[in-house]
Design an enzyme around this catalytic site. Structure first.
Site, PDB file in Angstrom:
ATOM      1  CG  ASP A 164     -19.903 -12.921  30.899  1.00 33.95           C
ATOM      2  OD1 ASP A 164     -20.551 -12.731  29.847  1.00 33.95           O
ATOM      3  OD2 ASP A 164     -19.882 -12.086  31.840  1.00 33.95           O
ATOM      4  CG  ASP A 182     -11.345  -8.349  32.245  1.00 35.85           C
ATOM      5  OD1 ASP A 182     -11.573  -8.035  31.056  1.00 35.85           O
ATOM      6  OD2 ASP A 182     -11.308  -7.519  33.165  1.00 35.85           O
ATOM      7  CG  ASN A 222     -20.651 -10.542  22.108  1.00 34.34           C
ATOM      8  OD1 ASN A 222     -21.291  -9.800  21.385  1.00 34.34           O
ATOM      9  ND2 ASN A 222     -21.061 -10.918  23.315  1.00 34.34           N
ATOM     10  CE1 TYR A 252     -20.631   0.100  23.318  1.00 30.16           C
ATOM     11  CE2 TYR A 252     -21.544   1.297  21.448  1.00 30.16           C
ATOM     12  CZ  TYR A 252     -21.433   0.132  22.188  1.00 30.16           C
ATOM     13  OH  TYR A 252     -22.099  -1.003  21.790  1.00 30.16           O
ATOM     14  CE  LYS A 298     -18.842  -1.892  20.789  1.00 31.38           C
ATOM     15  NZ  LYS A 298     -18.577  -3.316  21.028  1.00 31.38           N
ATOM     16  CB  THR A 341     -28.692  -7.047  25.699  1.00 33.86           C
ATOM     17  OG1 THR A 341     -28.016  -5.787  25.748  1.00 33.86           O
ATOM     18  CG2 THR A 341     -28.790  -7.521  24.251  1.00 33.86           C
TER      19      THR A 341
HETATM   20  N1  LIG Z   1     -27.395  -4.104  23.044  1.00 30.74           N
HETATM   21  C1  LIG Z   1     -27.177  -3.247  22.046  1.00 30.74           C
HETATM   22  O1  LIG Z   1     -28.039  -2.410  21.703  1.00 30.74           O
HETATM   23  C2  LIG Z   1     -25.871  -3.279  21.305  1.00 30.74           C
HETATM   24  C3  LIG Z   1     -25.763  -2.552  20.120  1.00 30.74           C
HETATM   25  C4  LIG Z   1     -24.563  -2.580  19.410  1.00 30.74           C
HETATM   26  C5  LIG Z   1     -23.504  -3.301  19.891  1.00 30.74           C
HETATM   27  N2  LIG Z   1     -23.624  -3.996  21.069  1.00 30.74           N
HETATM   28  C6  LIG Z   1     -22.464  -4.742  21.528  1.00 30.74           C
HETATM   29  O2  LIG Z   1     -22.837  -6.077  21.699  1.00 30.74           O
HETATM   30  C7  LIG Z   1     -21.916  -6.711  22.585  1.00 30.74           C
HETATM   31  C8  LIG Z   1     -22.681  -7.551  23.575  1.00 30.74           C
HETATM   32  O3  LIG Z   1     -23.481  -6.694  24.362  1.00 30.74           O
HETATM   33  P1  LIG Z   1     -24.962  -7.070  24.813  1.00 30.74           P
HETATM   34  O4  LIG Z   1     -25.838  -5.991  24.342  1.00 30.74           O
HETATM   35  O5  LIG Z   1     -25.275  -8.466  24.488  1.00 30.74           O
HETATM   36  O6  LIG Z   1     -24.797  -6.837  26.387  1.00 30.74           O
HETATM   37  P2  LIG Z   1     -24.922  -7.794  27.660  1.00 30.74           P
HETATM   38  O7  LIG Z   1     -24.562  -6.897  28.796  1.00 30.74           O
HETATM   39  O8  LIG Z   1     -26.236  -8.487  27.658  1.00 30.74           O
HETATM   40  O9  LIG Z   1     -23.788  -8.888  27.435  1.00 30.74           O
HETATM   41  C9  LIG Z   1     -22.435  -8.553  27.535  1.00 30.74           C
HETATM   42  C10 LIG Z   1     -21.741  -9.618  28.330  1.00 30.74           C
HETATM   43  O10 LIG Z   1     -20.347  -9.291  28.346  1.00 30.74           O
HETATM   44  C11 LIG Z   1     -19.866  -9.484  29.655  1.00 30.74           C
HETATM   45  N3  LIG Z   1     -18.695  -8.636  29.834  1.00 30.74           N
HETATM   46  C12 LIG Z   1     -18.645  -7.293  29.924  1.00 30.74           C
HETATM   47  N4  LIG Z   1     -17.389  -6.896  30.098  1.00 30.74           N
HETATM   48  C13 LIG Z   1     -16.628  -8.009  30.131  1.00 30.74           C
HETATM   49  C14 LIG Z   1     -15.253  -8.246  30.296  1.00 30.74           C
HETATM   50  N5  LIG Z   1     -14.374  -7.246  30.485  1.00 30.74           N
HETATM   51  N6  LIG Z   1     -14.804  -9.519  30.262  1.00 30.74           N
HETATM   52  C15 LIG Z   1     -15.674 -10.557  30.096  1.00 30.74           C
HETATM   53  N7  LIG Z   1     -16.989 -10.393  29.950  1.00 30.74           N
HETATM   54  C16 LIG Z   1     -17.461  -9.117  29.966  1.00 30.74           C
HETATM   55  C17 LIG Z   1     -21.021  -9.120  30.573  1.00 30.74           C
HETATM   56  O11 LIG Z   1     -20.881  -9.722  31.864  1.00 30.74           O
HETATM   57  C18 LIG Z   1     -22.202  -9.689  29.789  1.00 30.74           C
HETATM   58  O12 LIG Z   1     -22.476 -11.035  30.156  1.00 30.74           O
HETATM   59  C19 LIG Z   1     -21.078  -5.584  23.179  1.00 30.74           C
HETATM   60  O13 LIG Z   1     -19.830  -5.531  22.513  1.00 30.74           O
HETATM   61  C20 LIG Z   1     -21.886  -4.342  22.864  1.00 30.74           C
HETATM   62  O14 LIG Z   1     -21.084  -3.189  22.768  1.00 30.74           O
HETATM   63  C21 LIG Z   1     -24.786  -4.006  21.779  1.00 30.74           C
END
Ligand SMILES: NC(=O)c1ccc[n+]([C@@H]2O[C@H](COP(=O)([O-])OP(=O)(O)OC[C@H]3O[C@@H](n4cnc5c(N)ncnc54)[C@H](O)[C@@H]3O)[C@@H](O)[C@H]2O)c1
Length: 264
Positions: A44, A68, A95, A158, A162, A193
């Site tokens: 992360d 990253d 992810n 976004y 995706k 989240t």
């Molecule tokens: N939450 C939703 O509603 C939702 C819906 C569809 C898809 N997603 C996708 O789910 C995935 C996870 O998101 P989440 O909702 O758990 O969010 P989150 O913010 O809780 O977790 C994402 C994590 O990724 C880390 N991160 C971000 N950019 C980074 C980078 N460049 N390098 C390393 N780490 C990085 C952040 O620090 C965080 O810990 C993402 O790909 C997001 O697009 C989320």
């Protein structure tokens, strides 16, 4: 018919890497993988969050690495840690993801590029570096989104990233299938989240999602982790090249007009 695969220790002996594993869907999945018998390396960009996770989980089962997900040397290092610490690699979960609402005409090129770098180039890099180490076959899962198939105002970068992920996993499934590596994407709807915490501060947005989801609610990250664990396990042994929507049926309806709700 062979015996059914048990659902409790489905990942026994497996080693997994997860990007964006310190929060939300990535963290729930890390916990689920460990509960099902895997050893896990999470990376992360948020070092403080990683440290909190590490305090909470058995160091014999979990390793962490600050990095990253869009940086090739950081991604290569994540895979190396899995091999050095745990001796093999079976599962990769790309992810990490970012995004924020902005109309195309207002979207700065750097912001567009950053979203594409993290959400699309990041998974490409993890597939590139993980697959050669999956010598016994494996499973790669990439977090796409409902927005891979459903457009939303203010979400050009976004949604495009995706949708790109959905095609990336198809090409990767074609190329890696002969080595016994399956590649799939998941498409979550609205999940609570830290990424969506800002949206949860606006009741009209939360209602907009619920009204456009047949199940009438948002998801908990643990519900998404269950799908990832299934895709990572042998229970999904004939599933490859797919986008698995996990959205309470929201793809059947329409995406809420986020910019309209915000009056932007
Ligand atoms: N939450 C939703 O509603 C939702 C819906 C569809 C898809 N997603 C996708 O789910 C995935 C996870 O998101 P989440 O909702 O758990 O969010 P989150 O913010 O809780 O977790 C994402 C994590 O990724 C880390 N991160 C971000 N950019 C980074 C980078 N460049 N390098 C390393 N780490 C990085 C952040 O620090 C965080 O810990 C993402 O790909 C997001 O697009 C989320």
């Amino acid at each position: 018919m062979s015996d059914p695969v048990p659902t409790s220790q489905r990942l026994d002996g497996r080693v997994a890497v997860i990007t964006g594993g310190a929060s939300g869907i990535g963290l729930s999945t890390a916990r689920r993988f460990i509960a099902e018998g895997a050893r896990v390396v999470i990376s992360d960009r948020d070092g403080a969050a990683l440290a909190r996770v590490a305090e909470d989980l058995d160091p014999g089962l979990l390793a962490t690495l600050e990095g990253d997900a869009s940086d090739e040397s950081d991604v290569a290092a994540l895979v190396e840690v899995a091999i050095d610490r745990f001796g093999r690699l079976d599962i990769a979960f790309a992810n990490a993801g970012i995004g924020g609402p902005q109309r195309i005409v207002d979207c700065d090129l750097n912001e567009w590029s950053r979203v594409l770098d993290v959400n699309l180039t990041g998974p490409f890099l993890l597939i590139k570096h993980a697959a050669p180490h999956m010598t016994a076959g494996g499973s790669i899962v990439v977090t796409a989104s409902l927005n891979a198939v459903q457009a939303g105002t203010g979400m050009a970068a976004y949604c495009s990233s995706k949708a790109g992920v959905a095609m990336l996993v198809e090409v990767a499934a074609l190329e890696l299938g002969p080595q016994g590596i399956r590649v799939n994407a998941i498409g979550p709807g609205f999940v609570r989240t830290s990424l969506t915490e800002g949206a949860f501060a606006v009741p009209a947005i939360v209602e907009g999602y619920a009204e456009n989801t047949p199940l009438g609610r948002h998801a908990h990250p643990d519900e998404i982790a269950g799908l990832v664990a299934y895709l990572a396990s042998d229970e999904s042994s004939f599933v490859s090249g797919t986008l698995q929507l996990i959205d309470g049926g929201a793809h059947i309806m329409r995406y809420p007009d986020i910019l309209g709700i915000l009056g932007a």
